[in-house]
Scaffold this motif. Structure first.
Motif, mmCIF file in Angstrom:
data_model
loop_
_atom_site.group_PDB
_atom_site.id
_atom_site.type_symbol
_atom_site.label_atom_id
_atom_site.label_comp_id
_atom_site.label_asym_id
_atom_site.label_seq_id
_atom_site.Cartn_x
_atom_site.Cartn_y
_atom_site.Cartn_z
ATOM 1 N N ALA A 116 0.881 -1.175 0.000
ATOM 2 C CA ALA A 116 0.000 0.000 0.000
ATOM 3 C C ALA A 116 0.911 1.214 0.000
ATOM 4 O O ALA A 116 1.761 1.358 0.888
ATOM 5 N N ILE A 117 0.769 2.054 -1.006
ATOM 6 C CA ILE A 117 1.633 3.240 -1.117
ATOM 7 C C ILE A 117 0.791 4.485 -0.876
ATOM 8 O O ILE A 117 -0.130 4.776 -1.638
ATOM 9 N N LEU A 118 1.073 5.169 0.228
ATOM 10 C CA LEU A 118 0.359 6.405 0.565
ATOM 11 C C LEU A 118 1.216 7.571 0.062
ATOM 12 O O LEU A 118 2.222 7.935 0.665
ATOM 13 N N LYS A 119 0.772 8.121 -1.052
ATOM 14 C CA LYS A 119 1.550 9.159 -1.744
ATOM 15 C C LYS A 119 1.631 10.423 -0.896
ATOM 16 O O LYS A 119 0.638 10.867 -0.310
ATOM 17 N N GLY A 120 2.812 11.017 -0.862
ATOM 18 C CA GLY A 120 2.982 12.274 -0.141
ATOM 19 C C GLY A 120 2.249 13.414 -0.829
ATOM 20 O O GLY A 120 1.998 13.362 -2.037
ATOM 21 N N THR A 121 1.903 14.440 -0.052
ATOM 22 C CA THR A 121 1.120 15.551 -0.610
ATOM 23 C C THR A 121 2.008 16.631 -1.231
ATOM 24 O O THR A 121 1.509 17.515 -1.909
ATOM 25 N N ASP A 122 3.324 16.583 -0.967
ATOM 26 C CA ASP A 122 4.226 17.595 -1.511
ATOM 27 C C ASP A 122 4.856 17.071 -2.804
ATOM 28 O O ASP A 122 5.658 16.144 -2.775
ATOM 29 N N PRO A 123 4.510 17.684 -3.954
ATOM 30 C CA PRO A 123 5.042 17.185 -5.231
ATOM 31 C C PRO A 123 6.562 17.322 -5.341
ATOM 32 O O PRO A 123 7.191 16.634 -6.152
ATOM 33 N N ASN A 124 7.169 18.196 -4.513
ATOM 34 C CA ASN A 124 8.630 18.364 -4.560
ATOM 35 C C ASN A 124 9.360 17.387 -3.638
ATOM 36 O O ASN A 124 10.581 17.412 -3.547
ATOM 37 N N ASP A 125 8.597 16.582 -2.921
ATOM 38 C CA ASP A 125 9.186 15.700 -1.914
ATOM 39 C C ASP A 125 9.163 14.265 -2.423
ATOM 40 O O ASP A 125 8.103 13.665 -2.526
ATOM 41 N N ASP A 126 10.346 13.732 -2.759
ATOM 42 C CA ASP A 126 10.384 12.359 -3.299
ATOM 43 C C ASP A 126 10.791 11.332 -2.233
ATOM 44 O O ASP A 126 11.072 10.179 -2.540
ATOM 45 N N ARG A 127 10.803 11.730 -0.978
ATOM 46 C CA ARG A 127 11.238 10.801 0.073
ATOM 47 C C ARG A 127 10.207 9.692 0.303
ATOM 48 O O ARG A 127 9.004 9.920 0.190
ATOM 49 N N ILE A 128 10.726 8.534 0.661
ATOM 50 C CA ILE A 128 9.878 7.377 0.936
ATOM 51 C C ILE A 128 10.284 6.776 2.278
ATOM 52 O O ILE A 128 11.483 6.619 2.559
ATOM 53 N N PHE A 129 9.290 6.442 3.080
ATOM 54 C CA PHE A 129 9.525 5.735 4.342
ATOM 55 C C PHE A 129 8.737 4.430 4.295
ATOM 56 O O PHE A 129 7.588 4.415 3.876
ATOM 57 N N LEU A 130 9.374 3.356 4.726
ATOM 58 C CA LEU A 130 8.810 2.018 4.516
ATOM 59 C C LEU A 130 8.660 1.282 5.840
ATOM 60 O O LEU A 130 9.583 1.245 6.651
ATOM 61 N N ILE A 131 7.482 0.702 6.030
ATOM 62 C CA ILE A 131 7.278 -0.201 7.167
ATOM 63 C C ILE A 131 6.943 -1.585 6.621
ATOM 64 O O ILE A 131 6.131 -1.719 5.706
ATOM 65 N N SER A 132 7.589 -2.597 7.198
ATOM 66 C CA SER A 132 7.456 -3.945 6.672
ATOM 67 C C SER A 132 7.287 -4.984 7.782
ATOM 68 O O SER A 132 7.813 -4.821 8.887
ATOM 69 N N GLY A 133 6.521 -6.032 7.471
ATOM 70 C CA GLY A 133 6.443 -7.234 8.308
ATOM 71 C C GLY A 133 6.272 -8.390 7.348
ATOM 72 O O GLY A 133 5.830 -8.179 6.217
ATOM 73 N N HIS A 134 6.614 -9.619 7.739
ATOM 74 C CA HIS A 134 6.441 -10.711 6.758
ATOM 75 C C HIS A 134 5.186 -11.516 7.034
ATOM 76 O O HIS A 134 4.857 -11.832 8.170
ATOM 77 N N LEU A 135 4.496 -11.815 5.935
ATOM 78 C CA LEU A 135 3.212 -12.507 6.015
ATOM 79 C C LEU A 135 3.406 -14.024 6.073
ATOM 80 O O LEU A 135 2.571 -14.736 6.626
ATOM 81 N N ASP A 136 4.485 -14.510 5.517
ATOM 82 C CA ASP A 136 4.676 -15.967 5.458
ATOM 83 C C ASP A 136 5.026 -16.533 6.836
ATOM 84 O O ASP A 136 5.510 -15.822 7.719
ATOM 85 N N SER A 137 4.756 -17.824 7.000
ATOM 86 C CA SER A 137 5.006 -18.515 8.277
ATOM 87 C C SER A 137 5.646 -19.870 7.991
ATOM 88 O O SER A 137 5.789 -20.265 6.828
ATOM 89 N N ARG A 138 6.023 -20.567 9.050
ATOM 90 C CA ARG A 138 6.650 -21.880 8.867
ATOM 91 C C ARG A 138 6.434 -22.741 10.111
ATOM 92 O O ARG A 138 6.088 -22.239 11.191
ATOM 93 N N VAL A 139 6.680 -24.045 9.944
ATOM 94 C CA VAL A 139 6.716 -24.963 11.087
ATOM 95 C C VAL A 139 8.154 -25.457 11.263
ATOM 96 O O VAL A 139 9.082 -24.829 10.737
#
Ligand SMILES: [Zn+2]
Length: 450
Positions: A116-139
């Motif tokens: 899900a990419i929430l676009k910044g409101t400032d057109p001059n601002d190309d910075r990106i901040f990322l939050i991640s977690g993994h969906l896969d699991s294992r036994v």
């Protein structure tokens, strides 16, 4: 000269008033932090567990069981939140078909990161901040794709934090862009994170910080009888994995082994998280990850991005990577009943406060330099205004060379300061700050004027 003397006075006064820490919260961030809800987090985890297994090679065509159903469920959640974002949030599953790799992938596998990419409101601002977690699991057997692998804490906790941040933040506007992602393939060799980090590096995305959340909703170790839901760890690399030789030279010359990008981010996570989340201590660990284990931040640091791992203080190995079973009276398996949703709430709030503060803040100051032409016991720092964001001024951060954290924080609205502290004895950083008090990441000065 007069101007300089008065600036010096302000600085000296500020330094002498250091005995008390003033906590100033941005009310907008405080409100978002208060919206983080342990019942929401619990319901996401119960939903994820209901897919039976989320092993990376499990079915992706069944709509009730397996990784495919799970990733579509996350996508539905993101799409529902996007309705509050006024067209600024784009959601999709980013897929790739992986061939068998002779390691942990033994058949062609459709791997998908839900984004899900929430676009910044400032057109001059190309910075990106990322939050991640993994969906896969294992036994217990990492290749087992059919047995129930609930993965409530590893990494339902991280994935739930991503979803909860997306829910709350989609309703708000930020100058910079925030990317929420639940990756797949972590347990099979960090495959989803590697897929994403490679794309970001190839497309030259201006990713300034990546928060990897993996295993952060359990509060105890049954081995050592510790129960603690007031602390969380943030792991950050020391010697960078990227451009090792070039960076190592700079580190060697200026003693910057504790000031890499990831370490700066870790410091920021601690300072910001503790500002906004009550009864949570962020413990910095000076290593990229734990013994014998890997994480999704690693492909990012290998590409030169600032990335850290956020993980609970005391892991319980009876509840990780285990077949669900009872043996000698001990219950094994990664089940929701072993989790502490209050701890997960705080750890999610920690992420949210950092992302919001970063994405609301102006960009980092540019060309931050320390004057190094003359022998002097003063330190002169100079820099240029950031590329994006409205600036009220800058914080000069100071610490002794043996201190883990910044010890002094001085405000100036200038772009040059002369400080009565020798550059030989202290480390410095400069942050941009706006009217609401949102600060950028700190930039360590490089020597100028040789
Ligand atoms: Zn994990």
């Amino acid at each position: 000269m007069k101007k300089f003397v008065s600036l010096l006075l302000v600085i000296l006064l500020a330094v002498s008033a250091q005995s008390q820490t003033i906590i100033q919260r941005d009310p907008i961030i405080e409100k978002m932090v208060n919206e983080v809800n342990s019942d929401s987090l619990k319901s996401y985890i119960n939903s994820m567990v209901s897919f039976g297994t989320r092993q990376t090679m499990s079915t992706f065509t069944d709509n009730k069981r397996g990784i495919g159903a799970a990733r579509n469920w996350v996508l539905d959640k993101f799409n529902a939140f996007a309705k509050n974002a006024g067209g600024r949030m784009t959601c999709y599953v980013d897929t790739i078909t992986l061939p068998p790799d002779g390691k942990r992938i033994n058949e062609p596998t459709n791997l998908g990161n839900t984004m899900a990419i929430l676009k910044g409101t400032d057109p001059n601002d190309d910075r990106i901040f990322l939050i991640s977690g993994h969906l896969d699991s294992r036994v217990s057997d990492v290749m087992n794709k059919t047995s129930d692998a609930p993965g409530a804490n590893d990494d339902g906790s991280g994935a739930a934090a991503v979803i909860e941040c997306a829910r709350i933040m989609s309703k708000q506007a930020f100058g910079a862009t925030i990317v929420f992602v639940t990756v797949s393939g972590e347990e099979q060799g960090l495959l989803g994170a590697n897929f994403l980090a490679t794309q970001m590096a190839d497309k030259k995305w201006n990713l300034e910080a990546m928060l990897n959340n993996d295993i952060m909703g359990s509060n105890n170790s049954t081995e050592t009888n510790i129960i603690d839901n007031t602390r969380v760890r943030v792991f950050s690399e020391g010697l960078p994995a990227f451009e090792t030789e070039k960076v190592a030279n700079i580190i060697r010359n200026y003693g910057l082994e504790n000031d890499g990008k990831a370490r700066q981010l870790a410091r920021y996570v601690k300072e910001t998280g503790e500002r906004y989340v009550d009864n949570l201590q962020v413990v910095m660990v000076y290593r990229n990850d734990r013994f014998l284990r890997g994480g999704d931040h690693t492909p990012f640091v290998q590409k030169g991005f600032a990335a850290v791992r956020i993980t609970e203080m005391n892991e319980n190995y009876d509840h990780q990577h285990q077949d669900v079973r009872t043996e000698n009276g001990i219950r094994y398996g990664d089940l929701p009943e072993f989790m502490d949703f209050e701890l997960l709430r705080k750890n999610t709030a920690l992420n949210l406060s950092c992302l919001a503060n970063l994405a609301k803040a102006p960009a980092m100051p540019q060309e931050v330099k320390v004057e190094s032409k003359n022998l002097t016991n003063y330190t002169t720092l100079m820099w240029k205004a950031p590329k994006a964001g409205a600036v009220k001024g800058y914080y000069i951060l100071i610490r002794e060379s043996t201190s883990a954290f910044w010890q002094k924080k001085i405000f100036t609205d200038k772009t040059e300061v002369k400080l009565p502290y020798s550059k030989d004895n202290y480390f410095f950083g400069v942050q941009s700050v706006n009217k609401a008090g949102n600060e950028s990441l700190a930039v360590v000065p490089v020597p100028a004027g040789r």
